[in-house]
Design an enzyme around this catalytic site. Structure first.
Site, short mmCIF file in Angstrom:
data_model
loop_
_atom_site.label_atom_id
_atom_site.label_comp_id
_atom_site.label_asym_id
_atom_site.label_seq_id
_atom_site.Cartn_x
_atom_site.Cartn_y
_atom_site.Cartn_z
CG ASP A 100 -0.21 -0.20 2.54
OD1 ASP A 100 1.00 -0.55 2.54
OD2 ASP A 100 -0.84 -0.04 3.60
CG ASP A 103 6.87 5.86 6.14
OD1 ASP A 103 7.28 6.95 5.73
OD2 ASP A 103 6.56 5.67 7.33
#
Ligand code: IMP
Ligand code: MG
Length: 175
Positions: A100, A103
């Protein structure tokens, strides 16, 4: 008393759908005759995976992996939990990890390394979003969707404390 969290729309469902279509076309071009295994990282990628695979009209398999990180300090020790049976199938296969969000990159780096040690024919990474400013380790995103700012995002499967996954758009949480 807690105040209501503030949500600011970052990407509409339409923008997300266009991105998913673009990624699906790129993946189809590269994997059409390879019968790949798509390994989706739970839980955040479940909505993305569902939309993506319905645009991949060729043979493929789907597996899920849950990654729990714990351990102290700067160490990103992660525990990869494969769905039963998934591990034995990886050797010699074309593996595409579905994420998804990338980071810091620590989770993806750990998982890619874990998979590579199991001798697949290839391993690549597809991520719906890329929070590039936060990267701490180099991770190559082979199929890259939307660039997101250094803010906390939610919606379209992505959560804050298990909330907001069901929203069809992607939002920045807070101000
Ligand atoms: P990384 O290991 O730092 O790249 O982080 C990966 C995981 O952190 C993602 O798969 C998400 O589960 C979570 N994460 C990172 N940024 C966000 C965010 O903005 N919203 C929700 N989850 C996030
Ligand atoms: Mg995740």
């Amino acid at each position: 008393m807690d105040s209501e969290p503030e949500l600011r729309k970052l990407f509409t469902g339409e923008q997300i759908a266009a991105t998913v279509s673009r990624l699906a076309a790129e993946i189809k071009r590269d994997y059409l005759y390879k019968n790949p295994i798509l390994i989706a990282v739970l839980k955040g990628s479940f909505v993305f995976l569902a939309d993506l695979v319905r645009q991949l009209d060729f043979p493929l398999e789907i597996e899920f992996v849950r990654i729990s990180s714990y351990g102290g300090g700067m160490e990103s020790s992660g525990t990869v939990r494969m769905a039963p049976g998934a591990l034995s199938q990886i050797k010699g296969r074309h593996v595409l990890v579905i994420e998804d969000i990338i980071d810091t990159g620590l989770t993806a780096a750990f998982l890619l390394d874990y998979l590579k040690r199991r001798k697949p024919a290839s391993v690549k990474l597809c991520s719906l979003t890329d929070k590039a400013d936060r990267r701490r380790v180099l991770v190559n995103i082979d199929y890259r969707g939307l660039t997101v700012p250094d803010k906390f995002i939610v919606g379209y499967g992505i959560d804050w404390d298990e909330q907001f996954r069901h929203l069809p758009d992607i939002y920045v949480l807070g101000q």
